[in-house]
Design a protein around this motif. Structure first.
Motif, short mmCIF file in Angstrom:
data_model
loop_
_atom_site.label_atom_id
_atom_site.label_comp_id
_atom_site.label_asym_id
_atom_site.label_seq_id
_atom_site.Cartn_x
_atom_site.Cartn_y
_atom_site.Cartn_z
N VAL A 133 0.70 -1.12 -0.15
CA VAL A 133 -0.26 0.08 -0.05
C VAL A 133 0.87 1.22 0.00
O VAL A 133 1.83 1.40 0.69
CB VAL A 133 -1.06 0.12 1.16
N VAL A 134 0.64 1.97 -0.79
CA VAL A 134 1.11 3.45 -0.87
C VAL A 134 0.37 4.57 -0.63
O VAL A 134 -0.73 4.75 -1.24
CB VAL A 134 1.78 3.69 -2.32
N ALA A 135 0.61 4.98 0.51
CA ALA A 135 -0.48 6.50 1.12
C ALA A 135 0.02 7.64 0.02
O ALA A 135 1.03 7.89 -0.14
CB ALA A 135 -0.01 6.75 2.44
N TYR A 136 -1.20 8.02 -0.66
CA TYR A 136 -1.02 9.15 -1.43
C TYR A 136 -1.71 10.38 -0.95
O TYR A 136 -2.86 10.47 -0.59
CB TYR A 136 -1.68 8.70 -2.74
N ASP A 137 -0.68 11.30 -1.02
CA ASP A 137 -1.26 12.87 -0.44
C ASP A 137 -1.58 12.90 1.06
O ASP A 137 -1.41 14.03 1.54
CB ASP A 137 -2.28 13.22 -1.44
N ARG A 138 -2.24 11.96 1.64
CA ARG A 138 -2.69 12.02 3.12
C ARG A 138 -1.92 10.69 3.74
O ARG A 138 -1.95 9.67 2.98
CB ARG A 138 -4.14 11.99 3.29
N LEU A 139 -1.38 10.76 4.78
CA LEU A 139 -0.53 9.99 5.54
C LEU A 139 -1.70 9.00 6.13
O LEU A 139 -1.98 9.16 7.29
CB LEU A 139 0.25 10.48 6.52
N ALA A 140 -2.09 7.73 5.61
CA ALA A 140 -2.90 6.84 6.04
C ALA A 140 -2.51 6.12 7.08
O ALA A 140 -1.20 5.93 7.27
CB ALA A 140 -3.53 6.06 4.86
N GLU A 141 -3.28 6.03 8.18
CA GLU A 141 -2.65 4.88 9.03
C GLU A 141 -2.81 3.47 8.79
O GLU A 141 -3.36 3.08 7.74
CB GLU A 141 -3.61 5.03 10.25
N GLY A 142 -2.19 2.73 9.54
CA GLY A 142 -2.04 1.13 9.17
C GLY A 142 -0.72 0.92 8.55
O GLY A 142 -0.02 1.72 8.56
N PRO A 143 -0.51 -0.49 8.25
CA PRO A 143 0.80 -0.85 7.83
C PRO A 143 1.35 -0.33 6.31
O PRO A 143 1.10 -1.33 5.69
CB PRO A 143 0.75 -2.42 8.05
N ILE A 144 1.43 0.86 6.15
CA ILE A 144 1.64 1.25 4.78
C ILE A 144 3.12 0.99 4.30
O ILE A 144 3.92 0.75 5.36
CB ILE A 144 1.05 2.73 4.42
N ASP A 145 3.29 0.97 3.35
CA ASP A 145 4.68 0.67 2.55
C ASP A 145 5.31 1.96 2.18
O ASP A 145 6.64 1.87 2.26
CB ASP A 145 4.69 -0.26 1.63
N ALA A 146 4.78 2.93 1.82
CA ALA A 146 5.56 3.98 1.22
C ALA A 146 4.22 5.29 1.35
O ALA A 146 3.12 4.98 1.50
CB ALA A 146 5.87 3.91 -0.21
N TYR A 147 4.89 6.30 1.29
CA TYR A 147 3.93 7.66 1.07
C TYR A 147 4.69 8.64 0.36
O TYR A 147 5.74 8.85 0.42
CB TYR A 147 4.12 7.98 2.76
N THR A 148 3.83 9.42 -0.53
CA THR A 148 4.22 10.50 -1.19
C THR A 148 3.14 11.72 -0.90
O THR A 148 1.94 11.46 -0.91
CB THR A 148 4.24 10.17 -2.45
N SER A 149 3.58 12.76 -0.83
CA SER A 149 2.83 14.26 -0.65
C SER A 149 3.63 15.23 -0.65
O SER A 149 4.69 15.24 -1.27
CB SER A 149 2.02 13.88 0.82
N PHE A 150 2.92 16.38 -0.17
CA PHE A 150 3.54 17.62 -0.16
C PHE A 150 4.14 17.78 1.26
O PHE A 150 3.64 16.94 2.17
CB PHE A 150 2.89 18.87 -0.51
N ASP A 151 5.05 18.64 1.39
CA ASP A 151 5.51 19.05 2.84
C ASP A 151 4.36 19.87 3.71
O ASP A 151 4.60 21.08 3.33
CB ASP A 151 6.78 19.80 2.82
N ASN A 152 3.38 19.23 4.29
CA ASN A 152 2.45 19.92 4.88
C ASN A 152 2.67 21.08 5.72
O ASN A 152 1.85 22.16 5.55
CB ASN A 152 1.39 19.03 5.13
N GLU A 153 3.49 20.96 6.59
CA GLU A 153 3.92 21.84 7.61
C GLU A 153 4.37 22.92 6.62
O GLU A 153 4.18 24.42 7.20
CB GLU A 153 4.75 21.52 8.60
N ASP A 154 5.30 22.85 5.78
CA ASP A 154 5.96 24.05 4.96
C ASP A 154 4.88 24.65 4.22
O ASP A 154 4.87 25.89 4.01
CB ASP A 154 6.97 23.36 3.90
N VAL A 155 3.91 23.87 3.72
CA VAL A 155 2.71 24.71 3.20
C VAL A 155 1.99 25.58 3.82
O VAL A 155 1.75 26.66 3.56
CB VAL A 155 1.66 23.48 2.54
N GLY A 156 1.85 25.08 5.00
CA GLY A 156 0.89 26.03 6.04
C GLY A 156 1.84 27.21 6.46
O GLY A 156 1.52 28.33 6.44
#
Length: 366
Positions: A128-151
């Protein structure tokens, strides 16, 4: 968030994605995408909603295009949109398991509610690749934007617009949905910049990111604070900015305060041209989609993805998630051409319709 690589490394690593993608496509018969016996992978793509224009217009076709390129046209994307219904998205995961997809890309409606479905996928041997939002559970990878930096980008832009009058009145903060972990990052980054420099009169967490809910919240803020006392509005995205502006106009506010946004939606860019919205955060969806597609195809084929990632992050349930985080870009009247137009997101004709033709001419868009 635990970041093992600093933000300075993000832009370099993201720009390297295109090189990595090209290299994958050039390999043949060594287990890399484009040359392995597993080219005909099935990728399940689950997106969260269709209220925001980006998902159907950008994310979906970009991911489909990259999967096709990485698999020489043999890969298949099975798609479903949850339309902001977390229960429906859980059922969609089960549907993908039944359809025996090789990998899942999930943009979660509710990051906590999806955890059980992610585990079911993993139990079925589906990465499972979490896309754009960091899903909970045993994900293998994640891609999104640097959310704190966006804020932080949004907060800095609002301070810039307020100038030396930052503390003369009160601002309203319109954050995103509490079910979206990205909203927490945007909110944290904005507060990091704004706290102590502005007076926050009212602050809301907006249910489901819906413009109509932001409109209702803004009407309540106007009633509580008085329309003459609001000097600026932090809006976490463009859709909500539209609802906020409608509430201000309905209250008889003619001199609109500076209002932030995010996603560079066409309507948001047009409001910026017209001077109704001060800024948005332009997020280049292509590198995010490319990273998701590459990691998904590699995981489906049993390959290591360590060469792609640029950060390591922690979710509430999973530590050390391999990630690709992409920086956002502040967009105002001054750089519309060098961002969304030069990148081919919109044409001048799409932005400068008859309604906005005069405003476009004033800022040199023609």
């Amino acid at each position: 968030m635990n970041a093992h690589l600093g933000r300075a490394a993000v832009a370099v690593a993201v720009s390297a994605i295109a090189v990595s993608l090209a290299a994958c496509g050039a390999e043949d018969g060594d287990g890399r995408p484009g040359g392995s016996p597993g080219e005909a992978v099935k990728v399940g793509l689950l997106l969260p909603e269709n209220q925001t224009a980006r998902y159907e217009k950008f994310d979906k076709p970009l991911i489909e295009k990259e999967v096709a390129r990485l698999t020489r046209g043999k890969g298949k994307v099975l798609y479903a949109n949850a339309k902001q219904d977390a229960t429906a998205q859980n059922s969609q995961v089960d549907m993908m398991i039944t359809n025996k997809v090789n990998v899942l890309i999930i943009d979660a409606v509710d990051s906590k509610a999806i955890a059980g479905a992610v585990k079911r996928a993993k139990d079925a041997g589906i990465p499972v690749v979490a896309y754009d939002r960091l899903a909970e559970g045993p994900i293998d990878a994640y891609t999104s934007f640097d959310n704190e930096d966006v804020g932080k980008v949004q907060g800095k832009a609002l301070l810039e617009a307020l100038g030396d009058k930052a503390k003369d009145g009160q601002i309203v903060m319109m954050n995103g949905s509490v079910t979206d972990p990205n909203a927490k990052g945007f909110k944290s980054g904005a507060h990091f910049v704004l706290d102590g420099k502005v007076n926050v009169g009212k602050e809301y967490d907006t249910v489901d990111w819906k413009p109509e809910n932001a409109n209702t919240n803004m009407a309540a803020a106007l009633s509580a604070l008085g329309k003459g006392k609001i000097t600026g509005v932090y809006s976490a995205n463009d859709g909500m900015a539209g609802g906020i502006i409608n509430a201000l106009k309905a209250a008889g506010v003619t001199n609109l305060p500076p209002i932030t946004g995010q996603d560079a939606e066409l309507a948001g860019v047009q409001r910026i041209v017209a001077g109704e919205q001060y800024m948005t955060v332009y997020k280049r969806y292509a590198p995010e989609a490319a990273a998701a597609a590459e990691m998904a195809v590699m995981l489906a084929q049993g390959e290591k993805i360590d060469g792609v990632i640029n950060q390591i992050v922690d979710s509430p349930t999973t530590k050390g998630v391999r990630s690709v985080l992409v920086p956002g870009i502040p967009l105002t009247k001054s750089n519309i051409k060098s961002t969304v137009i030069d990148d081919g997101v919109y044409t001048v004709a799409e932005i400068c319709t008859e309604k906005y033709a005069t405003d476009c001419a004033v800022i040199g868009l023609k």
